[in-house]
Motif scaffolding. Structure first.
Motif, PDB file in Angstrom:
ATOM      1  N   THR A  27       1.358  -1.056  -0.051  1.00 54.52           N
ATOM      2  CA  THR A  27      -0.384  -0.055  -0.145  1.00 54.52           C
ATOM      3  C   THR A  27       1.008   1.068   0.361  1.00 54.52           C
ATOM      4  O   THR A  27       2.318   0.950  -0.072  1.00 54.52           O
ATOM      5  N   LEU A  28       0.611   2.486   0.154  1.00 54.56           N
ATOM      6  CA  LEU A  28       1.236   3.759  -0.179  1.00 54.56           C
ATOM      7  C   LEU A  28       1.898   3.832   1.255  1.00 54.56           C
ATOM      8  O   LEU A  28       3.085   4.325   1.289  1.00 54.56           O
ATOM      9  N   ASP A  29       0.337   3.307   2.323  1.00 56.93           N
ATOM     10  CA  ASP A  29       1.481   3.584   3.378  1.00 56.93           C
ATOM     11  C   ASP A  29       2.499   3.042   3.347  1.00 56.93           C
ATOM     12  O   ASP A  29       4.010   3.173   4.397  1.00 56.93           O
ATOM     13  N   HIS A  30       2.098   1.524   3.206  1.00 54.92           N
ATOM     14  CA  HIS A  30       3.713   0.338   3.229  1.00 54.92           C
ATOM     15  C   HIS A  30       4.876   1.167   2.550  1.00 54.92           C
ATOM     16  O   HIS A  30       6.356   0.888   3.208  1.00 54.92           O
ATOM     17  N   GLY A  38      14.206  -8.418 -13.470  1.00 55.40           N
ATOM     18  CA  GLY A  38      12.755  -8.699 -13.135  1.00 55.40           C
ATOM     19  C   GLY A  38      11.917  -8.050 -12.880  1.00 55.40           C
ATOM     20  O   GLY A  38      10.559  -8.502 -11.773  1.00 55.40           O
ATOM     21  N   GLY A  39      11.877  -6.918 -11.814  1.00 55.01           N
ATOM     22  CA  GLY A  39      10.991  -5.799 -12.726  1.00 55.01           C
ATOM     23  C   GLY A  39      10.952  -4.933 -11.002  1.00 55.01           C
ATOM     24  O   GLY A  39       9.734  -4.456 -10.252  1.00 55.01           O
ATOM     25  N   GLY A  40      11.826  -5.520  -9.834  1.00 53.18           N
ATOM     26  CA  GLY A  40      11.488  -4.883  -8.403  1.00 53.18           C
ATOM     27  C   GLY A  40      11.745  -3.584  -8.636  1.00 53.18           C
ATOM     28  O   GLY A  40      10.869  -3.128  -7.785  1.00 53.18           O
ATOM     29  N   LEU A  41      12.305  -3.271  -8.948  1.00 52.48           N
ATOM     30  CA  LEU A  41      12.419  -1.149  -9.364  1.00 52.48           C
ATOM     31  C   LEU A  41      10.852  -0.551 -10.394  1.00 52.48           C
ATOM     32  O   LEU A  41      10.485  -0.150  -9.753  1.00 52.48           O
ATOM     33  N   ILE A  42      10.942  -1.320 -10.754  1.00 48.65           N
ATOM     34  CA  ILE A  42       9.840  -0.438 -11.375  1.00 48.65           C
ATOM     35  C   ILE A  42       8.503  -0.797 -10.859  1.00 48.65           C
ATOM     36  O   ILE A  42       7.542  -0.019 -10.712  1.00 48.65           O
ATOM     37  N   GLY A  43       8.141  -2.002 -10.236  1.00 52.51           N
ATOM     38  CA  GLY A  43       6.717  -2.681  -9.421  1.00 52.51           C
ATOM     39  C   GLY A  43       7.072  -0.598  -8.398  1.00 52.51           C
ATOM     40  O   GLY A  43       5.595  -0.906  -8.090  1.00 52.51           O
ATOM     41  N   GLY A  44       7.774  -1.039  -7.677  1.00 54.35           N
ATOM     42  CA  GLY A  44       8.380   0.103  -7.076  1.00 54.35           C
ATOM     43  C   GLY A  44       7.231   1.221  -7.316  1.00 54.35           C
ATOM     44  O   GLY A  44       6.863   2.603  -6.793  1.00 54.35           O
ATOM     45  N   VAL A  45       8.145   1.531  -8.411  1.00 55.07           N
ATOM     46  CA  VAL A  45       7.761   3.148  -9.035  1.00 55.07           C
ATOM     47  C   VAL A  45       6.484   3.174  -9.742  1.00 55.07           C
ATOM     48  O   VAL A  45       5.743   3.869  -9.314  1.00 55.07           O
ATOM     49  N   ALA A  46       5.808   2.270 -10.097  1.00 59.27           N
ATOM     50  CA  ALA A  46       5.183   2.115 -10.559  1.00 59.27           C
ATOM     51  C   ALA A  46       3.857   2.508  -9.266  1.00 59.27           C
ATOM     52  O   ALA A  46       2.599   3.392  -9.464  1.00 59.27           O
ATOM     53  N   PHE A  82       3.895   5.943  -8.561  1.00 57.51           N
ATOM     54  CA  PHE A  82       3.010   7.377  -9.031  1.00 57.51           C
ATOM     55  C   PHE A  82       1.829   6.625  -9.333  1.00 57.51           C
ATOM     56  O   PHE A  82       0.731   7.481  -9.780  1.00 57.51           O
ATOM     57  N   HIS A  83       0.374   5.513  -9.575  1.00 58.05           N
ATOM     58  CA  HIS A  83      -0.211   5.107  -9.705  1.00 58.05           C
ATOM     59  C   HIS A  83      -0.922   5.474  -8.118  1.00 58.05           C
ATOM     60  O   HIS A  83      -2.044   5.698  -8.800  1.00 58.05           O
ATOM     61  N   TYR A  84      -0.380   5.404  -7.009  1.00 56.30           N
ATOM     62  CA  TYR A  84      -0.987   5.678  -5.827  1.00 56.30           C
ATOM     63  C   TYR A  84      -0.833   7.404  -6.067  1.00 56.30           C
ATOM     64  O   TYR A  84      -1.386   8.285  -5.224  1.00 56.30           O
ATOM     65  N   VAL A 133       2.884  -4.020 -11.042  1.00 57.71           N
ATOM     66  CA  VAL A 133       2.644  -3.711 -12.549  1.00 57.71           C
ATOM     67  C   VAL A 133       1.763  -3.812 -12.585  1.00 57.71           C
ATOM     68  O   VAL A 133       0.895  -3.109 -13.335  1.00 57.71           O
ATOM     69  N   SER A 134       0.742  -4.988 -12.844  1.00 55.62           N
ATOM     70  CA  SER A 134      -0.649  -5.003 -13.116  1.00 55.62           C
ATOM     71  C   SER A 134      -1.248  -4.055 -12.281  1.00 55.62           C
ATOM     72  O   SER A 134      -2.552  -3.925 -12.875  1.00 55.62           O
ATOM     73  N   THR A 135      -1.098  -4.032 -11.357  1.00 54.07           N
ATOM     74  CA  THR A 135      -1.844  -3.506 -10.197  1.00 54.07           C
ATOM     75  C   THR A 135      -2.358  -1.527 -11.145  1.00 54.07           C
ATOM     76  O   THR A 135      -2.893  -0.748 -11.071  1.00 54.07           O
ATOM     77  N   ALA A 136      -0.903  -1.395 -11.348  1.00 49.49           N
ATOM     78  CA  ALA A 136      -0.422   0.745 -11.648  1.00 49.49           C
ATOM     79  C   ALA A 136      -0.928   0.671 -13.195  1.00 49.49           C
ATOM     80  O   ALA A 136      -1.008   1.702 -13.743  1.00 49.49           O
ATOM     81  N   GLY A 137      -0.320  -0.317 -13.921  1.00 53.53           N
ATOM     82  CA  GLY A 137      -1.205  -0.439 -15.135  1.00 53.53           C
ATOM     83  C   GLY A 137      -0.106  -0.048 -15.669  1.00 53.53           C
ATOM     84  O   GLY A 137       0.009   1.497 -16.068  1.00 53.53           O
TER      85      GLY A 137
END
Length: 335
Positions: free
Chosen positions: A8-11, A192-200, A203-205, A259-263
């Motif tokens: 979550t954003l709080d996390h 593997g996607g760790g960075l883009i997962g967090g960055v996405a 920005f999603h939030y 990333v699926s959550t963020a689009g």
């Protein structure tokens, strides 16, 4: 996938509050030259190459180590990595007094092996032959974890790694806001996607109208292919890329859920485009980027995404390249 934690954003904010005390604030550099060349209104580059240990990886590594129990921290951890996570985890372990063992493919860049050992980590090399190198290294890391009773850490497939890496995105959002602007597009490279997962997620939030572009080397577009088909896909073993840090054959479950959550949508770049981006970053911005770190800039320059009239953020992920290798890449590209 339904059971995979999406932070979550709080996390994300909790992780950033901890890691920001132990990491550098990397600058947000604006380039009028890149804007003119691409047709963008403004182009900003966030050089995580200037982070401790030469890449963004220390953000997630430090946060993951802080989540260990006292017994786990005392015994130590083991992980596999081709280089940048190795250095980030070794640096974080040194700072926190936690023993670190890193399993690295034998063909990982020598500069990255030496730097990892320089941070006090034990380095174990694996010879993968014709097999996928991450699979061989991962198997060895599991063996060491079992026989030596160490905590096994994954370099990217961990919600806590995703949460820690999100600090790069949260930091960029603050910096953009301070300049009274926002990003219409973000280019971020993917292994593997760790960075883009967090960055996405960041920005999603906080900037949901921003489009995130996942950049991968040709032949290693597991994230892009998985996003296009709505499920994780494994790419076949193919030719190598000069982007040694982006050669994962599939994304991790945790990053893919994020990333699926963020689009997010994916594009690919070839080695020639990456070499050109390295040269441009050096000559126009005075930034030394390794091939993996320049992939996102290569995507911007490649013209596959229409950036006309838009404000663009490029996350330049790492700068761990020796002088000899840097020059070799320039010569190979005949630039």
């Amino acid at each position: 996938m339904a059971d995979v934690l999406v932070p979550t954003l709080d996390h994300l904010k909790q992780a950033y509050a901890v890691t920001s005390a132990a990491t550098q604030v990397t600058p947000l550099l604006e380039s009028a030259a890149l804007a003119k060349e691409t047709g963008a209104t403004r182009v900003f580059v966030k050089p995580e190459s200037l982070q401790w240990a030469g890449s963004f990886k220390v953000r997630g590594a430090y946060w993951r180590l802080k989540r260990l129990s006292p017994d786990e921290a005392r015994t130590g951890v083991v992980a596999y990595s081709s280089g940048n996570f190795a250095q980030g985890l070794a640096a974080a372990g040194q700072a926190l007094g936690i023993p670190v063992t890193i399993v690295m493919p034998i063909d990982a860049p020598a500069a990255k092996r030496d730097a990892t050992a320089g941070y006090g980590a034990r380095v174990v090399l694996t010879d993968h032959g014709d097999r996928a190198r991450e699979e061989v290294a991962a198997a060895k890391a599991r063996e060491i974890a079992e026989t030596e009773h160490l905590t096994l850490l994954h370099p990217f497939d961990d919600p806590e790694i995703v949460a820690g890496q999100a600090g790069a995105g949260l930091e960029a959002l603050d910096q953009l806001a301070a300049k009274k602007t926002h990003a219409d597009l973000v280019f971020c490279s993917v292994g593997g996607g760790g960075l883009i997962g967090g960055v996405a997620l960041a920005f999603h939030y906080l900037s949901p109208n921003t489009e995130i572009i996942a950049v991968e080397p040709e032949g290693f577009n597991g994230m892009g292919s998985s996003l296009a088909h709505g499920a994780i896909e494994t790419m076949p073993i193919g030719p190598k890329s000069i982007c040694d840090g982006l050669m994962a054959r599939k994304p991790g479950d945790a990053p893919f859920a994020a990333v699926s959550t963020a689009g997010v949508r994916g594009i690919t770049v070839d080695d020639a485009a990456v070499r050109r981006a390295m040269k441009i970053a050096f000559e126009r911005m005075k930034l030394v980027l390794e091939p993996s770190g320049a992939a996102s800039l290569a995507a911007l320059l490649g013209g596959k995404v229409d950036v006309a009239g838009k404000t663009v953020l490029v996350v330049a992920t790492g700068g761990n390249v020796s002088l000899a290798d840097f020059i070799s890449h320039m010569n190979d590209g005949r630039i």
